[in-house]
Design a protein around this motif. Structure first.
Motif, PDB file in Angstrom:
ATOM      1  N   HIS A 286     -38.068  18.519  -8.587  1.00  0.00           N
ATOM      2  CA  HIS A 286     -37.740  19.628  -9.500  1.00  0.00           C
ATOM      3  C   HIS A 286     -37.103  20.813  -8.773  1.00  0.00           C
ATOM      4  N   ALA A 287     -37.751  21.332  -7.699  1.00  0.00           N
ATOM      5  CA  ALA A 287     -37.183  22.495  -6.993  1.00  0.00           C
ATOM      6  C   ALA A 287     -36.621  23.485  -8.014  1.00  0.00           C
ATOM      7  N   GLN A 288     -37.441  23.828  -8.980  1.00  0.00           N
ATOM      8  CA  GLN A 288     -36.930  24.493 -10.183  1.00  0.00           C
ATOM      9  C   GLN A 288     -36.753  25.992 -10.038  1.00  0.00           C
ATOM     10  N   VAL A 289     -37.793  26.672  -9.564  1.00  0.00           N
ATOM     11  CA  VAL A 289     -37.692  28.121  -9.325  1.00  0.00           C
ATOM     12  C   VAL A 289     -37.983  28.335  -7.844  1.00  0.00           C
ATOM     13  N   VAL A 290     -36.948  28.642  -7.079  1.00  0.00           N
ATOM     14  CA  VAL A 290     -37.061  28.764  -5.627  1.00  0.00           C
ATOM     15  C   VAL A 290     -36.625  30.167  -5.217  1.00  0.00           C
ATOM     16  N   ARG A 291     -37.382  30.787  -4.329  1.00  0.00           N
ATOM     17  CA  ARG A 291     -36.920  32.069  -3.791  1.00  0.00           C
ATOM     18  C   ARG A 291     -35.549  31.866  -3.156  1.00  0.00           C
ATOM     19  N   VAL A 292     -34.646  32.788  -3.414  1.00  0.00           N
ATOM     20  CA  VAL A 292     -33.287  32.650  -2.883  1.00  0.00           C
ATOM     21  C   VAL A 292     -33.322  32.450  -1.370  1.00  0.00           C
ATOM     22  N   GLY A 293     -34.208  33.147  -0.699  1.00  0.00           N
ATOM     23  CA  GLY A 293     -34.315  33.031   0.747  1.00  0.00           C
ATOM     24  C   GLY A 293     -34.864  31.703   1.232  1.00  0.00           C
ATOM     25  N   ASP A 294     -35.486  30.952   0.326  1.00  0.00           N
ATOM     26  CA  ASP A 294     -36.039  29.651   0.710  1.00  0.00           C
ATOM     27  C   ASP A 294     -35.050  28.508   0.509  1.00  0.00           C
ATOM     28  N   ILE A 295     -33.988  28.747  -0.257  1.00  0.00           N
ATOM     29  CA  ILE A 295     -33.026  27.664  -0.512  1.00  0.00           C
ATOM     30  C   ILE A 295     -32.431  27.102   0.785  1.00  0.00           C
ATOM     31  N   PRO A 296     -32.005  27.947   1.757  1.00  0.00           N
ATOM     32  CA  PRO A 296     -31.463  27.385   3.003  1.00  0.00           C
ATOM     33  C   PRO A 296     -32.452  26.533   3.783  1.00  0.00           C
ATOM     34  N   ARG A 297     -33.740  26.752   3.564  1.00  0.00           N
ATOM     35  CA  ARG A 297     -34.749  25.987   4.301  1.00  0.00           C
ATOM     36  C   ARG A 297     -34.728  24.506   3.918  1.00  0.00           C
ATOM     37  N   PHE A 298     -34.301  24.198   2.712  1.00  0.00           N
ATOM     38  CA  PHE A 298     -34.191  22.795   2.325  1.00  0.00           C
ATOM     39  C   PHE A 298     -33.243  22.067   3.273  1.00  0.00           C
ATOM     40  N   LEU A 299     -32.094  22.675   3.539  1.00  0.00           N
ATOM     41  CA  LEU A 299     -31.117  22.044   4.428  1.00  0.00           C
ATOM     42  C   LEU A 299     -31.614  22.035   5.867  1.00  0.00           C
ATOM     43  N   GLU A 300     -32.205  23.139   6.308  1.00  0.00           N
ATOM     44  CA  GLU A 300     -32.692  23.233   7.682  1.00  0.00           C
ATOM     45  C   GLU A 300     -33.744  22.169   7.990  1.00  0.00           C
ATOM     46  N   LEU A 301     -34.596  21.889   7.003  1.00  0.00           N
ATOM     47  CA  LEU A 301     -35.685  20.937   7.198  1.00  0.00           C
ATOM     48  C   LEU A 301     -35.311  19.512   6.779  1.00  0.00           C
ATOM     49  N   GLY A 302     -34.116  19.358   6.193  1.00  0.00           N
ATOM     50  CA  GLY A 302     -33.695  18.036   5.747  1.00  0.00           C
ATOM     51  C   GLY A 302     -34.427  17.563   4.508  1.00  0.00           C
ATOM     52  N   ILE A 303     -34.810  18.478   3.642  1.00  0.00           N
ATOM     53  CA  ILE A 303     -35.541  18.148   2.420  1.00  0.00           C
ATOM     54  C   ILE A 303     -34.552  18.025   1.259  1.00  0.00           C
ATOM     55  N   ILE A 304     -34.676  16.936   0.501  1.00  0.00           N
ATOM     56  CA  ILE A 304     -33.769  16.694  -0.621  1.00  0.00           C
ATOM     57  C   ILE A 304     -34.313  17.347  -1.881  1.00  0.00           C
ATOM     58  N   PRO A 305     -33.530  18.198  -2.552  1.00  0.00           N
ATOM     59  CA  PRO A 305     -33.943  18.707  -3.864  1.00  0.00           C
ATOM     60  C   PRO A 305     -33.646  17.655  -4.936  1.00  0.00           C
ATOM     61  N   SER A 306     -34.705  17.151  -5.573  1.00  0.00           N
ATOM     62  CA  SER A 306     -34.563  16.177  -6.649  1.00  0.00           C
ATOM     63  C   SER A 306     -34.663  16.953  -7.957  1.00  0.00           C
ATOM     64  N   MET A 307     -33.523  17.111  -8.654  1.00  0.00           N
ATOM     65  CA  MET A 307     -33.436  18.055  -9.766  1.00  0.00           C
ATOM     66  C   MET A 307     -32.970  17.376 -11.050  1.00  0.00           C
ATOM     67  N   GLN A 308     -33.322  17.962 -12.164  1.00  0.00           N
ATOM     68  CA  GLN A 308     -33.030  17.383 -13.471  1.00  0.00           C
ATOM     69  C   GLN A 308     -32.206  18.378 -14.293  1.00  0.00           C
ATOM     70  N   PRO A 309     -30.914  18.126 -14.447  1.00  0.00           N
ATOM     71  CA  PRO A 309     -30.021  19.105 -15.083  1.00  0.00           C
ATOM     72  C   PRO A 309     -30.432  19.532 -16.487  1.00  0.00           C
ATOM     73  N   THR A 310     -30.956  18.609 -17.299  1.00  0.00           N
ATOM     74  CA  THR A 310     -31.297  19.004 -18.673  1.00  0.00           C
ATOM     75  C   THR A 310     -32.483  19.959 -18.725  1.00  0.00           C
ATOM     76  N   HIS A 311     -33.250  20.072 -17.647  1.00  0.00           N
ATOM     77  CA  HIS A 311     -34.333  21.060 -17.643  1.00  0.00           C
ATOM     78  C   HIS A 311     -33.770  22.476 -17.827  1.00  0.00           C
ATOM     79  N   ALA A 312     -32.620  22.728 -17.234  1.00  0.00           N
ATOM     80  CA  ALA A 312     -32.040  24.073 -17.332  1.00  0.00           C
ATOM     81  C   ALA A 312     -31.680  24.404 -18.769  1.00  0.00           C
ATOM     82  N   THR A 313     -31.032  23.470 -19.454  1.00  0.00           N
ATOM     83  CA  THR A 313     -30.593  23.765 -20.819  1.00  0.00           C
ATOM     84  C   THR A 313     -31.745  23.689 -21.820  1.00  0.00           C
TER      85      THR A 313
END
Length: 581
Positions: free
Chosen positions: A414-441
């Motif tokens: 989900h990675a649904q509500v993430v602190r803006v400052g934490d978003i780069p940490r996903f890439l740094e740690l090699g963590i995949i955000p598994s997200m569902q587009p229809t959740h937003a709408t």
């Protein structure tokens, strides 16, 4: 006499000189027949408008076009142009009449058993008032007098005029003699009538369980709504699903998914019983699509299952190499764990379903056993906890100078509500955000109310992840959302609902391109499940999992993407769905 013999010499010469020519023709004929025979078990799909990503994942994947696919024994032999039709003479040919072909959809987050059950239960999805929901329950109860429990799913109070949680009294007015249990659309809250509460022994004196909440009225009495782990109190007294019902539910789900073009599912949270059924179906070669089953961390047998090690069958139909961990609840029921209180509920910061002190031991055990960690995180606190724990695991691994895993591909679901400052940490740690587009709408009518204008910047932030180089594994979270992948692709590209609202899109700066959206539902999702070398694209050596579509998504107007239908679904070169006209 000599003269007569002399006249015959040229005739004999001609006859003998012709013999090698005849033999050569026969040899050529034989070779042609042998060639045709050798290709007789091949399948050539031609006259098609094909698209596939090739050469890699994420930004390294190139979008290629083709008009012919050659398949043998379920795998792709060649992809190219019409010259392949001539090259593979004798093969069985399928003329697709110019229709568009894309790789089979990989839904990176769904729930197969729940979908199957949902297809035969009370469906409250889209009910725009409490009254309408209750009326549907009443009608279902009337038509199913034989059922000891009335079970349903899909209500969403955010669609109702007052946007308030319902109560047991609403249900008691129409059904009082049988228990009623209705799960909220996100599966993180349940609505019970008085009979169900009575059977679960939930009273004014019942304490909230860890990670859950009993919603109460002003006098402290249970209202009938239970949040997250509190739902277990009712679900634990419900009659268990029988083996026959489980099989029926799973088969219903398979049929539904194949009709929608989904050829591979990452099943998010499967218990031992479900795993055993999938293994049985795999052994009997009766899995019609590919299942990447995440072991439920709630299963009491988790450690035993980890000790067995990862599993993959010979046909890549079943894979068990990951664990679904449960971080928090959902935004709609205010169970998502937030760092600061909810903007529309100042005394509430949500719930941690798995206690913080349990995360490190669980992460460590799963990682060391060689399994992928897929951690459910909706709120910014839960996302931060996940990243902090991943970092701790990797630091410990480095400190011990021992590589427990070389390519774990851990994920945050989900990675649904993430602190803006934490978003780069996903890439740094090699963590995949598994997200569902229809959740937003689906959530856009309430999300900003919940988290406010500042935190919304890190919510459903697909563009922010993609721009930094993260790979998104897309899914639907069915049956929380409808499983149709083109609804998800449409939401990803437009940030609009299917009424194409809002006109400019909801926070349109976070949109994906059509290429990114389809990539996230194919090769990138396959990568997130460790199957990109076998599935996810139409390339030689991979399984022939593909779709024939009613329209070309790369040429369609964005507002029409959700209207695209699947005409045919092929898995390993076998047709599993054909739309009737």
């Amino acid at each position: 006499m000599q003269t007569h013999f002399a006249k015959l010499i040229p005739l004999f010469f001609l006859l003998f000189s012709a013999m090698p020519v005849v033999s050569a023709l026969e040899d050529a004929d034989a070779r042609t027949q042998e060639k045709e025979k050798s290709y007789s078990r091949h399948k050539v799909f031609h006259n098609l408008n094909g698209y596939t990503f090739a050469g890699g994942i994420g930004d390294y994947a190139e979008l290629n076009q083709f008009s012919v696919i050659v398949v043998h024994k379920g795998k792709i032999v060649a992809v190219g142009d019409e010259e392949l039709v001539t090259k593979y003479e004798g093969a069985r040919q399928y003329d697709l009449r110019g229709q568009t072909v894309i790789p089979g959809i990989v839904d990176a987050h769904g729930h197969i058993q729940s979908l199957g059950e949902n297809l035969v239960q009370i469906d409250l999805r889209g009910m725009n008032s409490r009254t309408a929901a209750v009326a549907k329950v009443a009608n279902y109860a009337h038509d199913h007098q034989d059922l000891p429990w009335l079970i349903g799913r899909g209500w969403n109070q955010e669609l109702w005029p007052d946007r308030r949680f319902p109560s047991k009294k609403d249900l008691d007015e129409v059904v009082s003699d049988r228990p009623v249990w209705l799960v909220r659309i996100d599966a993180h809250a349940g609505w019970a009538n008085s009979k169900a509460l009575e059977l679960a022994e939930i009273t004014k004196d019942t304490l909230d369980p860890p990670g859950g909440q009993i919603i109460r009225d002003s006098e402290g009495n249970p209202t009938g709504v239970l949040i997250d782990t509190a739902m277990n109190m009712v679900q634990n007294v419900m009659p268990p699903i029988s083996d026959e019902q489980l099989r029926h539910a799973v088969n219903l789900a398979f049929e539904h998914l194949l009709e929608l073009g989904i050829t591979q599912v990452h099943d998010a949270g499967v218990d031992t019983r479900g795993l055993d059924l999938f293994k049985e179906l795999s052994e009997d070669k009766r899995l019609p699509l590919r299942v990447n089953a995440m072991i439920s961390a709630r299963d009491p047998a988790l450690m035993d299952l980890l000790a067995e090690g990862p599993f993959r069958d010979a046909y890549d139909r079943l894979q068990i190499n990951s664990v679904k961990l449960y971080g928090d609840g959902a935004l709609g029921s205010r169970g998502a764990a937030l760092i600061e209180p909810y903007s529309d509920d100042e005394d509430n910061t949500g719930l941690l379903v798995t206690p913080e002190e349990d995360l490190m031991p669980l992460f460590g055990a799963i990682h060391q056993a060689g399994f992928q960690i897929n951690y459910h995180a909706i709120g910014d606190r839960s996302n931060k906890l996940a990243l902090d724990t991943f970092a701790e695991i990797f630091a410990l691994e480095a400190e011990q100078e021992e590589a427990w895993q070389t390519d774990p591909r851990h994920r945050v679901e989900h990675a649904q509500v993430v602190r803006v400052g934490d978003i780069p940490r996903f890439l740094e740690l090699g963590i995949i955000p598994s997200m569902q587009p229809t959740h937003a709408t689906s959530d856009m009518n309430m999300a900003e109310d919940r988290v406010g204008s500042e935190r919304i910047a890190g919510a459903y932030a697909w563009r922010s992840f993609l721009d930094q180089g993260s790979l998104i594994a897309a899914g639907s979270d069915f049956p929380v959302e409808l499983a149709n992948p083109f609804y998800g692709i449409h939401a990803a590209v437009t940030r609009q609902d299917r009424d194409n609202q809002p006109v400019e899109g909801w926070y349109p700066e976070q949109r994906m391109t059509i290429e990114e959206a389809i990539r996230s539902f194919t090769i990138d999702a396959a990568y997130a499940g460790h199957l990109e070398s076998r599935t996810g694209s139409l390339e030689a050596g991979k399984w022939a999992d593909f779709l024939v579509l009613s329209a070309d998504p790369f040429q369609a107007k964005p507002e029409n993407l959700w209207r695209i239908r699947v005409e045919q679904t092929w898995v390993a070169g076998e047709r599993h769905f054909q739309r009737s006209h």
